[in-house]
Design a protein around this motif. Structure first.
Motif, mmCIF file in Angstrom:
data_model
loop_
_atom_site.group_PDB
_atom_site.id
_atom_site.type_symbol
_atom_site.label_atom_id
_atom_site.label_comp_id
_atom_site.label_asym_id
_atom_site.label_seq_id
_atom_site.Cartn_x
_atom_site.Cartn_y
_atom_site.Cartn_z
ATOM 1 N N ARG A 28 0.848 -1.194 0.000
ATOM 2 C CA ARG A 28 0.000 0.000 0.000
ATOM 3 C C ARG A 28 0.883 1.244 0.000
ATOM 4 N NH1 ARG A 28 -5.146 -0.426 3.836
ATOM 5 N NH2 ARG A 28 -5.718 1.254 2.410
ATOM 6 N N THR A 29 0.557 2.176 -0.881
ATOM 7 C CA THR A 29 1.356 3.390 -1.031
ATOM 8 C C THR A 29 1.448 4.161 0.280
ATOM 9 O OG1 THR A 29 0.702 3.551 -3.346
ATOM 10 C CG2 THR A 29 1.593 5.537 -2.319
ATOM 11 N N GLY A 30 0.333 4.274 1.003
ATOM 12 C CA GLY A 30 0.332 5.026 2.251
ATOM 13 C C GLY A 30 1.294 4.458 3.276
ATOM 14 N N ASP A 31 1.407 3.131 3.329
ATOM 15 C CA ASP A 31 2.335 2.516 4.280
ATOM 16 C C ASP A 31 3.776 2.837 3.904
ATOM 17 O OD1 ASP A 31 2.901 0.630 6.527
ATOM 18 O OD2 ASP A 31 3.848 -0.515 4.925
ATOM 19 N N LEU A 32 4.082 2.828 2.616
ATOM 20 C CA LEU A 32 5.440 3.184 2.176
ATOM 21 C C LEU A 32 5.737 4.647 2.503
ATOM 22 C CD1 LEU A 32 5.568 1.362 -1.284
ATOM 23 C CD2 LEU A 32 6.484 0.587 0.906
ATOM 24 N N LEU A 33 4.741 5.517 2.307
ATOM 25 C CA LEU A 33 4.915 6.932 2.653
ATOM 26 C C LEU A 33 5.168 7.097 4.149
ATOM 27 C CD1 LEU A 33 2.067 8.572 0.522
ATOM 28 C CD2 LEU A 33 4.525 8.627 0.064
ATOM 29 N N SER A 34 4.479 6.313 4.955
ATOM 30 C CA SER A 34 4.648 6.394 6.408
ATOM 31 C C SER A 34 6.064 6.004 6.810
ATOM 32 C CB SER A 34 3.634 5.480 7.101
ATOM 33 O OG SER A 34 3.807 5.492 8.493
ATOM 34 N N ARG A 35 6.636 5.052 6.122
ATOM 35 C CA ARG A 35 8.002 4.626 6.462
ATOM 36 C C ARG A 35 9.010 5.727 6.132
ATOM 37 N NH1 ARG A 35 8.082 -1.854 6.308
ATOM 38 N NH2 ARG A 35 5.858 -2.208 6.032
ATOM 39 N N VAL A 36 8.770 6.445 5.050
ATOM 40 C CA VAL A 36 9.678 7.536 4.699
ATOM 41 C C VAL A 36 9.479 8.742 5.614
ATOM 42 C CG1 VAL A 36 10.362 9.148 2.870
ATOM 43 C CG2 VAL A 36 9.794 6.793 2.291
ATOM 44 N N GLY A 37 8.223 9.011 5.995
ATOM 45 C CA GLY A 37 7.927 10.194 6.807
ATOM 46 C C GLY A 37 8.006 9.941 8.288
ATOM 47 N N ALA A 38 7.010 9.238 8.837
ATOM 48 C CA ALA A 38 6.894 9.071 10.283
ATOM 49 C C ALA A 38 8.016 8.226 10.866
ATOM 50 C CB ALA A 38 5.531 8.450 10.615
ATOM 51 N N ASP A 39 8.351 7.105 10.217
ATOM 52 C CA ASP A 39 9.353 6.209 10.795
ATOM 53 C C ASP A 39 10.734 6.854 10.846
ATOM 54 O OD1 ASP A 39 7.334 4.427 11.014
ATOM 55 O OD2 ASP A 39 8.047 3.019 9.516
ATOM 56 N N THR A 40 11.104 7.558 9.770
ATOM 57 C CA THR A 40 12.418 8.206 9.780
ATOM 58 C C THR A 40 12.483 9.310 10.831
ATOM 59 O OG1 THR A 40 11.689 9.687 8.003
ATOM 60 C CG2 THR A 40 12.896 7.709 7.356
ATOM 61 N N THR A 41 11.367 9.989 11.084
ATOM 62 C CA THR A 41 11.344 11.036 12.105
ATOM 63 C C THR A 41 11.655 10.465 13.482
ATOM 64 O OG1 THR A 41 9.722 12.304 10.838
ATOM 65 C CG2 THR A 41 9.925 12.825 13.174
ATOM 66 N N LEU A 42 11.169 9.271 13.756
ATOM 67 C CA LEU A 42 11.404 8.658 15.060
ATOM 68 C C LEU A 42 12.882 8.348 15.293
ATOM 69 C CD1 LEU A 42 8.376 6.225 15.468
ATOM 70 C CD2 LEU A 42 8.817 8.348 16.688
ATOM 71 N N LEU A 43 13.668 8.261 14.213
ATOM 72 C CA LEU A 43 15.101 8.012 14.390
ATOM 73 C C LEU A 43 15.794 9.183 15.065
ATOM 74 C CD1 LEU A 43 16.369 6.198 11.178
ATOM 75 C CD2 LEU A 43 15.851 5.243 13.402
ATOM 76 N N ARG A 44 15.194 10.382 14.964
ATOM 77 C CA ARG A 44 15.781 11.553 15.615
ATOM 78 C C ARG A 44 15.929 11.313 17.115
ATOM 79 N NH1 ARG A 44 12.199 14.870 14.356
ATOM 80 N NH2 ARG A 44 13.132 15.863 12.528
ATOM 81 N N ALA A 45 14.909 10.710 17.705
ATOM 82 C CA ALA A 45 14.933 10.456 19.151
ATOM 83 C C ALA A 45 15.994 9.439 19.523
ATOM 84 C CB ALA A 45 13.563 9.970 19.613
ATOM 85 N N VAL A 46 16.356 8.563 18.588
ATOM 86 C CA VAL A 46 17.392 7.576 18.880
ATOM 87 C C VAL A 46 18.702 8.266 19.226
ATOM 88 C CG1 VAL A 46 18.789 5.727 17.879
ATOM 89 C CG2 VAL A 46 16.335 5.781 17.490
ATOM 90 N N VAL A 47 19.005 9.359 18.513
ATOM 91 C CA VAL A 47 20.257 10.075 18.764
ATOM 92 C C VAL A 47 20.104 11.081 19.896
ATOM 93 C CG1 VAL A 47 21.950 11.658 17.763
ATOM 94 C CG2 VAL A 47 21.070 9.773 16.414
ATOM 95 N N THR A 48 19.072 11.926 19.829
ATOM 96 C CA THR A 48 18.965 13.037 20.779
ATOM 97 C C THR A 48 18.653 12.570 22.191
ATOM 98 O OG1 THR A 48 16.655 13.311 20.147
ATOM 99 C CG2 THR A 48 18.278 14.687 19.026
ATOM 100 N N SER A 49 17.674 11.679 22.337
ATOM 101 C CA SER A 49 17.290 11.268 23.684
ATOM 102 C C SER A 49 17.412 9.770 23.864
ATOM 103 C CB SER A 49 15.850 11.707 23.974
ATOM 104 O OG SER A 49 14.962 11.148 23.047
ATOM 105 N N GLY A 50 18.091 9.127 22.955
ATOM 106 C CA GLY A 50 18.258 7.691 23.050
ATOM 107 C C GLY A 50 19.687 7.290 23.286
#
Length: 577
Positions: free
Chosen positions: A114-136
């Protein structure tokens, strides 16, 4: 289709972090220096209190304490800035990597995802990686340094108080860690639900006009709301786990602090330690507790980020479109395209859609494919483009099996106009230059004039820079089709594959487009899926398909006399799409 899954861990972050190694090293040094300044403060505070109690001068020690405090603040600010910048760089790196991979996946993957799921991986999932560095990652590491330093200082100040405080903290934190470890699978599930919700929204928005016309707004709203509610419930599960972590840690701190005050007060009264020692010890307890709390939160954030990384790595694990061919195009080959016993079926379907299809398309000729809906006409063009590989048989271009040609070499020989004639959001110029990036304005205007689109340029003040809207919504259906054809004609490849090129055109524009195609098709090969009789009557060869098989082939006059199916289609003046 199920993802090929390999569990990810911190090691999986290394490819994303390798471009930021220098900055991360500086951050590590700043973090260590900041920890040293912080751990020095209780000792200096003890010296001030003991000096005041002994009525000694403490101005120099106070000055040193203020300097240490200021240095810690500066080091912390610089570290946080570099860390935030690195985190943004990590998000950028991950989006680049994921996007490059997504755009090179086999076409069959898009059919099953599904296109929306692929979009979510590029948008929302990559954003969560920010927390891995800053507060993780780094808060876990620097927190560990602070905890070890504070623990050593507390043990040196008073082993009895250290054991007293440590027992209470250990009990509460062990409970908190149990809940923290459950955050990662919950986070991954939540991101999956967000992807499903994004897919539902994308589905509704992409067909907004159809939904309105059908009066189906409420049903689509309920579908999206159902997905949103599932994402909500998944988010609440994470919130519940994180809420359990906080009180457990708070209870541990409160218990340790109260126990410390009781035991410490008794030891001060007994003269075993001084007031300054007790104050220093309490400060160290806070310096131990704060990073412990941060580290616990960071661990939770790290699990959330790794859950998102898992979804990204699942996609990155999907093999790209294979391109291991090394053969070359035979320039003087007599046959442009050949199908030899081709059988093909789409993944997930019950059986083949093409059965033992064989015919050839000589160079410089025009071949029309006709037949009922579902006969396999469009599929044949996609096999030439090698969007899919045959199940059996061979497709040849210029005498070479397409599976032996590098895809870039193969597709440079082909100009393909899809049945839906998609137009990209952006400008006329951007659409035209998609396959011909070096085209000049004069060349673009000439090809637009050839397909009778010069009025679109004339009516827009921006000219070639006029916007076409999402999916070409600012153009009519016929204009979108003509723009897609103009895009292919501008690239002028030696072989043209046209899938129903005139299906959305009125008679006037069909005549103009046929003239444009005739002009550019001179000395070129054309394979066209025909929708209208006028498209095929002058073809050098007409191939009639039914049920995925070739049932007749020849010129118009010949087939009218020999093929009942072709005669039926020709009699109706409209070949079924």
């Amino acid at each position: 289709m199920a993802d090929e899954r390999t569990a990810v861990g911190l090691r999986s972050l290394l490819p994303y972090l390798k471009h930021h190694r220098g900055t991360l090293a500086v951050v590590a040094v700043l973090s260590l220096l900041g920890a040293v300044t912080t751990l020095t403060q209780p000792l200096l505070t003890r010296e001030v209190l003991d000096g005041l109690q002994a009525r000694q001068a403490v101005a120099r020690i106070v000055a040193v304490l203020v300097t240490v405090l200021a240095a810690g603040a500066v080091l912390g600010a610089l570290r946080d800035y570099l860390l935030q910048r690195t985190a943004e760089g990590l998000v950028l790196t991950s989006r680049r990597r994921l996007t490059r991979h997504l755009l090179r996946l086999p076409i069959s993957e898009y059919d099953q995802r599904r296109t929306g799921d692929l979009l979510s991986r590029v948008g929302a999932d990559t954003t969560l990686l920010r927390a891995v560095v800053t507060s993780g990652l780094f808060e876990t590491v620097t927190g560990a340094v602070m905890v070890v330093g504070a623990a050593i200082a507390m043990m040196l100040l008073d082993p009895v108080l250290f054991l007293t405080a440590g027992a209470g903290l250990a009990l509460g934190l062990s409970v908190a860690l149990v809940f923290s470890r459950r955050v990662r699978p919950a986070s991954e599930a939540a991101q999956t639900r967000i992807g499903e919700m994004t897919s539902a929204v994308e589905r509704a928005l992409s067909a907004a006009r159809t939904i309105r016309a059908a009066g189906a707004e409420e049903r689509e709203i309920r579908t999206v709301e159902t997905s949103a509610e599932e994402a909500y419930r998944a988010g609440v599960r994470i919130a519940r786990l994180e809420a359990l972590v906080g009180p457990a840690g708070f209870a541990a701190v409160q218990g340790a602090f109260l126990l410390l005050l009781g035991v410490g007060g008794a030891r001060v009264a007994a003269g075993t330690i001084s007031v300054g020692d007790l104050v220093a010890f309490v400060l160290y307890l806070f310096f131990l507790v704060m990073p412990l709390g941060q580290a616990l939160h960071a661990y939770t954030q790290l699990q959330t980020g790794l859950g998102a990384l898992q979804r990204m790595e699942d996609i990155l694990a999907v093999p790209l479109e294979a391109d291991d061919g090394s053969a070359r195009i035979v320039v003087d080959a007599p046959v442009a395209v050949a199908f030899e016993g081709v059988t093909f079926g789409y993944a997930g379907t019950s059986g083949p859609v093409l059965h033992d299809v064989s015919f050839t398309v000589p160079y410089g000729t025009r071949t029309a494919l006709v037949g009922p809906s579902g006969a396999g006409k469009s599929t044949l063009l996609q096999l030439v483009e090698r969007f899919y590989d045959v199940t059996a048989g061979t497709v040849r271009v210029a005498g070479t099996d397409v599976r032996h040609l590098p895809r870039a070499v193969l597709r440079a020989q082909l100009g393909y106009v899809e049945q839906e004639a998609p137009v990209l959001a952006g400008t006329l110029r951007e659409n035209l230059r998609l396959a011909a990036p070096a085209a000049t304005d004069a060349e673009m205007l000439a090809v637009l004039d050839a397909v009778n689109l010069d009025d679109v340029v004339a009516r827009a003040p921006e000219g070639l820079d006029a916007q076409v809207g999402e999916g070409g919504v600012l153009l009519s259906g016929g204009e979108r089709q003509r723009l897609a054809i103009a895009r292919t004609l501008l690239a002028a490849p030696p072989i043209l594959l046209l899938d129903e090129p005139t299906s959305n055109l009125d008679a006037r524009n069909e005549v103009a487009l046929r003239k444009a195609i005739d002009t550019v098709a001179r000395n070129r090969t054309m394979v066209v899926v025909a929708h209208r009789l006028s498209t095929v009557v002058d073809a050098d060869q007409i191939v009639v398909l039914e049920g995925g098989r070739v049932v007749a082939a020849g010129r118009h006059e010949e087939l009218t006399a020999t093929s009942e199916l072709y005669r039926e289609l020709a009699t109706n003046q409209l070949l079924v799409a």
